[in-house]
Design a protein around this motif. Sequence first.
Motif, PDB file in Angstrom:
ATOM      1  N   PRO A 242       0.814  -1.216   0.000  1.00 37.69           N
ATOM      2  CA  PRO A 242       0.000   0.000   0.000  1.00 37.69           C
ATOM      3  C   PRO A 242       0.850   1.270   0.000  1.00 37.69           C
ATOM      4  CG  PRO A 242      -0.887  -1.586   1.564  1.00 37.69           C
ATOM      5  CD  PRO A 242       0.436  -2.129   1.092  1.00 37.69           C
ATOM      6  N   GLY A 243       0.315   2.329  -0.632  1.00 35.44           N
ATOM      7  CA  GLY A 243       1.036   3.581  -0.756  1.00 35.44           C
ATOM      8  C   GLY A 243       1.610   4.128   0.540  1.00 35.44           C
ATOM      9  N   PRO A 244       0.827   4.165   1.627  1.00 36.14           N
ATOM     10  CA  PRO A 244       1.362   4.688   2.883  1.00 36.14           C
ATOM     11  C   PRO A 244       2.555   3.894   3.405  1.00 36.14           C
ATOM     12  CG  PRO A 244      -1.034   4.674   2.966  1.00 36.14           C
ATOM     13  CD  PRO A 244      -0.636   3.931   1.719  1.00 36.14           C
ATOM     14  N   GLU A 245       2.551   2.579   3.160  1.00 36.04           N
ATOM     15  CA  GLU A 245       3.682   1.748   3.596  1.00 36.04           C
ATOM     16  C   GLU A 245       4.914   2.013   2.743  1.00 36.04           C
ATOM     17  OE1 GLU A 245       6.153  -0.884   5.546  1.00 36.04           O
ATOM     18  OE2 GLU A 245       4.230  -0.025   6.184  1.00 36.04           O
ATOM     19  N   ILE A 246       4.714   2.198   1.432  1.00 37.48           N
ATOM     20  CA  ILE A 246       5.851   2.554   0.572  1.00 37.48           C
ATOM     21  C   ILE A 246       6.461   3.866   1.048  1.00 37.48           C
ATOM     22  CG2 ILE A 246       6.603   3.131  -1.767  1.00 37.48           C
ATOM     23  CD1 ILE A 246       4.244   1.465  -2.822  1.00 37.48           C
ATOM     24  N   LEU A 247       5.599   4.839   1.350  1.00 38.37           N
ATOM     25  CA  LEU A 247       6.085   6.136   1.835  1.00 38.37           C
ATOM     26  C   LEU A 247       6.891   5.965   3.114  1.00 38.37           C
ATOM     27  CD1 LEU A 247       6.058   9.247   1.498  1.00 38.37           C
ATOM     28  CD2 LEU A 247       4.025   9.260   2.967  1.00 38.37           C
ATOM     29  N   ALA A 248       6.406   5.152   4.025  1.00 35.60           N
ATOM     30  CA  ALA A 248       7.113   4.929   5.294  1.00 35.60           C
ATOM     31  C   ALA A 248       8.476   4.281   5.054  1.00 35.60           C
ATOM     32  CB  ALA A 248       6.269   4.049   6.218  1.00 35.60           C
ATOM     33  N   ARG A 249       8.537   3.335   4.125  1.00 37.00           N
ATOM     34  CA  ARG A 249       9.806   2.673   3.812  1.00 37.00           C
ATOM     35  C   ARG A 249      10.794   3.653   3.183  1.00 37.00           C
ATOM     36  NH1 ARG A 249       8.006  -3.278   1.351  1.00 37.00           N
ATOM     37  NH2 ARG A 249       6.814  -3.961   3.191  1.00 37.00           N
ATOM     38  N   LEU A 250      10.291   4.509   2.296  1.00 40.44           N
ATOM     39  CA  LEU A 250      11.164   5.508   1.666  1.00 40.44           C
ATOM     40  C   LEU A 250      11.701   6.483   2.706  1.00 40.44           C
ATOM     41  CD1 LEU A 250       9.090   6.215  -1.565  1.00 40.44           C
ATOM     42  CD2 LEU A 250      11.366   5.186  -1.486  1.00 40.44           C
ATOM     43  N   LYS A 251      10.837   6.942   3.598  1.00 44.85           N
ATOM     44  CA  LYS A 251      11.249   7.906   4.629  1.00 44.85           C
ATOM     45  C   LYS A 251      12.281   7.317   5.577  1.00 44.85           C
ATOM     46  CE  LYS A 251       7.964  10.166   6.727  1.00 44.85           C
ATOM     47  NZ  LYS A 251       6.629  10.438   7.335  1.00 44.85           N
TER      48      LYS A 251
ATOM     49  N   LEU B  37      14.752   5.508   4.631  1.00 46.61           N
ATOM     50  CA  LEU B  37      16.035   5.387   3.937  1.00 46.61           C
ATOM     51  C   LEU B  37      16.938   6.582   4.256  1.00 46.61           C
ATOM     52  CD1 LEU B  37      14.850   4.299   0.370  1.00 46.61           C
ATOM     53  CD2 LEU B  37      15.918   2.831   2.106  1.00 46.61           C
ATOM     54  N   PRO B  38      18.254   6.365   4.276  1.00 49.20           N
ATOM     55  CA  PRO B  38      19.187   7.482   4.474  1.00 49.20           C
ATOM     56  C   PRO B  38      19.014   8.540   3.391  1.00 49.20           C
ATOM     57  CG  PRO B  38      20.331   5.377   4.694  1.00 49.20           C
ATOM     58  CD  PRO B  38      18.965   5.066   4.167  1.00 49.20           C
ATOM     59  N   GLY B  39      18.940   9.796   3.806  1.00 48.18           N
ATOM     60  CA  GLY B  39      18.849  10.887   2.849  1.00 48.18           C
ATOM     61  C   GLY B  39      17.460  11.182   2.330  1.00 48.18           C
ATOM     62  N   TYR B  40      16.466  10.425   2.782  1.00 50.48           N
ATOM     63  CA  TYR B  40      15.095  10.612   2.314  1.00 50.48           C
ATOM     64  C   TYR B  40      14.218  11.180   3.420  1.00 50.48           C
ATOM     65  CZ  TYR B  40      15.110   8.680  -2.391  1.00 50.48           C
ATOM     66  OH  TYR B  40      15.311   8.503  -3.746  1.00 50.48           O
ATOM     67  N   GLY B  41      13.894  12.468   3.305  1.00 52.66           N
ATOM     68  CA  GLY B  41      12.929  13.070   4.207  1.00 52.66           C
ATOM     69  C   GLY B  41      11.528  12.904   3.645  1.00 52.66           C
ATOM     70  N   GLU B  42      10.555  13.519   4.282  1.00 49.09           N
ATOM     71  CA  GLU B  42       9.161  13.346   3.868  1.00 49.09           C
ATOM     72  C   GLU B  42       8.903  13.865   2.458  1.00 49.09           C
ATOM     73  OE1 GLU B  42       4.631  13.813   5.430  1.00 49.09           O
ATOM     74  OE2 GLU B  42       6.314  13.699   6.803  1.00 49.09           O
ATOM     75  N   GLN B  43       9.392  15.057   2.146  1.00 51.07           N
ATOM     76  CA  GLN B  43       9.125  15.625   0.829  1.00 51.07           C
ATOM     77  C   GLN B  43       9.747  14.776  -0.275  1.00 51.07           C
ATOM     78  OE1 GLN B  43      11.102  19.329  -0.301  1.00 51.07           O
ATOM     79  NE2 GLN B  43       9.206  20.056  -1.229  1.00 51.07           N
ATOM     80  N   LYS B  44      10.991  14.389  -0.107  1.00 49.21           N
ATOM     81  CA  LYS B  44      11.676  13.578  -1.125  1.00 49.21           C
ATOM     82  C   LYS B  44      10.965  12.227  -1.295  1.00 49.21           C
ATOM     83  CE  LYS B  44      16.140  14.057  -1.150  1.00 49.21           C
ATOM     84  NZ  LYS B  44      16.395  14.820  -2.380  1.00 49.21           N
ATOM     85  N   ALA B  45      10.548  11.653  -0.180  1.00 50.95           N
ATOM     86  CA  ALA B  45       9.847  10.364  -0.231  1.00 50.95           C
ATOM     87  C   ALA B  45       8.518  10.494  -0.978  1.00 50.95           C
ATOM     88  CB  ALA B  45       9.613   9.836   1.177  1.00 50.95           C
ATOM     89  N   LYS B  46       7.794  11.578  -0.746  1.00 50.96           N
ATOM     90  CA  LYS B  46       6.512  11.785  -1.433  1.00 50.96           C
ATOM     91  C   LYS B  46       6.713  11.994  -2.925  1.00 50.96           C
ATOM     92  CE  LYS B  46       3.680  13.541   2.381  1.00 50.96           C
ATOM     93  NZ  LYS B  46       2.927  14.696   2.924  1.00 50.96           N
TER      94      LYS B  46
ATOM     95  N   GLY C 124      -3.770   3.710  -2.628  1.00 53.04           N
ATOM     96  CA  GLY C 124      -3.574   4.907  -1.815  1.00 53.04           C
ATOM     97  C   GLY C 124      -2.303   5.681  -2.082  1.00 53.04           C
ATOM     98  N   TRP C 125      -1.643   5.408  -3.226  1.00 57.24           N
ATOM     99  CA  TRP C 125      -0.361   6.097  -3.440  1.00 57.24           C
ATOM    100  C   TRP C 125      -0.554   7.591  -3.663  1.00 57.24           C
ATOM    101  CZ3 TRP C 125       1.082   9.047  -7.566  1.00 57.24           C
ATOM    102  CH2 TRP C 125       0.409   8.863  -8.781  1.00 57.24           C
ATOM    103  N   ARG C 126      -1.616   7.972  -4.364  1.00 61.96           N
ATOM    104  CA  ARG C 126      -1.818   9.404  -4.613  1.00 61.96           C
ATOM    105  C   ARG C 126      -2.043  10.166  -3.309  1.00 61.96           C
ATOM    106  NH1 ARG C 126      -2.384  11.218  -9.823  1.00 61.96           N
ATOM    107  NH2 ARG C 126      -2.660   9.601 -11.426  1.00 61.96           N
ATOM    108  N   GLU C 127      -2.858   9.601  -2.444  1.00 60.10           N
ATOM    109  CA  GLU C 127      -3.115  10.255  -1.163  1.00 60.10           C
ATOM    110  C   GLU C 127      -1.847  10.333  -0.318  1.00 60.10           C
ATOM    111  OE1 GLU C 127      -6.857   8.546  -2.805  1.00 60.10           O
ATOM    112  OE2 GLU C 127      -4.827   7.786  -2.497  1.00 60.10           O
ATOM    113  N   ALA C 128      -1.065   9.252  -0.322  1.00 60.22           N
ATOM    114  CA  ALA C 128       0.175   9.224   0.458  1.00 60.22           C
ATOM    115  C   ALA C 128       1.191  10.231  -0.085  1.00 60.22           C
ATOM    116  CB  ALA C 128       0.774   7.818   0.451  1.00 60.22           C
ATOM    117  N   ALA C 129       1.173  10.453  -1.400  1.00 60.92           N
ATOM    118  CA  ALA C 129       2.109  11.399  -2.014  1.00 60.92           C
ATOM    119  C   ALA C 129       1.670  12.852  -1.831  1.00 60.92           C
ATOM    120  CB  ALA C 129       2.269  11.088  -3.500  1.00 60.92           C
TER     121      ALA C 129
END
Length: 201
Positions: free
Chosen positions: A117-126, A128-137, A153-158
Amino acid sequence: MTTNEHLWLSGDPEADDLLTRDPFALLVGMLLDQQIAMETAFLGPWKIAQRLGEFSPEAIAAVAPEEFVELCRTPPAVHRYPGSMAGRIQDLARAIVDQYGGDVTRLWTADDGGFVPGPEILARLKALPGYGEQKAKIFLALLGKQRGVDAEGWREAAGDYGLDGYRSIADVRDAESLHRVRETKQAAKAAARAAKAAKGD
């Protein structure tokens, strides 16, 4: 699943070929996308590949840190700040090796072959080293808009980056859209400066 068959992010055909076929190159390009032009950032992975002779999380993680700094510093440099960015790239490579077995697609692919799910992908990206919220979105939006990662839910998570328009590198498909994204960014910066000045008054 639909994908933009060939990415146009750096404007250089060979660099864009690498970004299209190698999701780790795309992840590194997004990491580099700060304090330099977007297309310059996404040219970075190709520069590294040319100098290293290969491009993979394992290969990058294995290079001695001081050697990798020199590789990134060699003109034309990979980034305006090659020393600090070299460390971030290697940290990212190690995280992908240690946490995902070197397979970047496991950030968004479930064990059954579907998408996380999109929210989980976002959490995994955030995480990662060097990935803040904006970059992850923005990267999540890039996956959804151009790489066929139609996760629930990827659009909402982004957030705003998931909307249609010209907001980020996720919306760049050619020179014209790059120009429009750059205009949007410049307008946003001007508005922020004006708001700050008004608040100062």
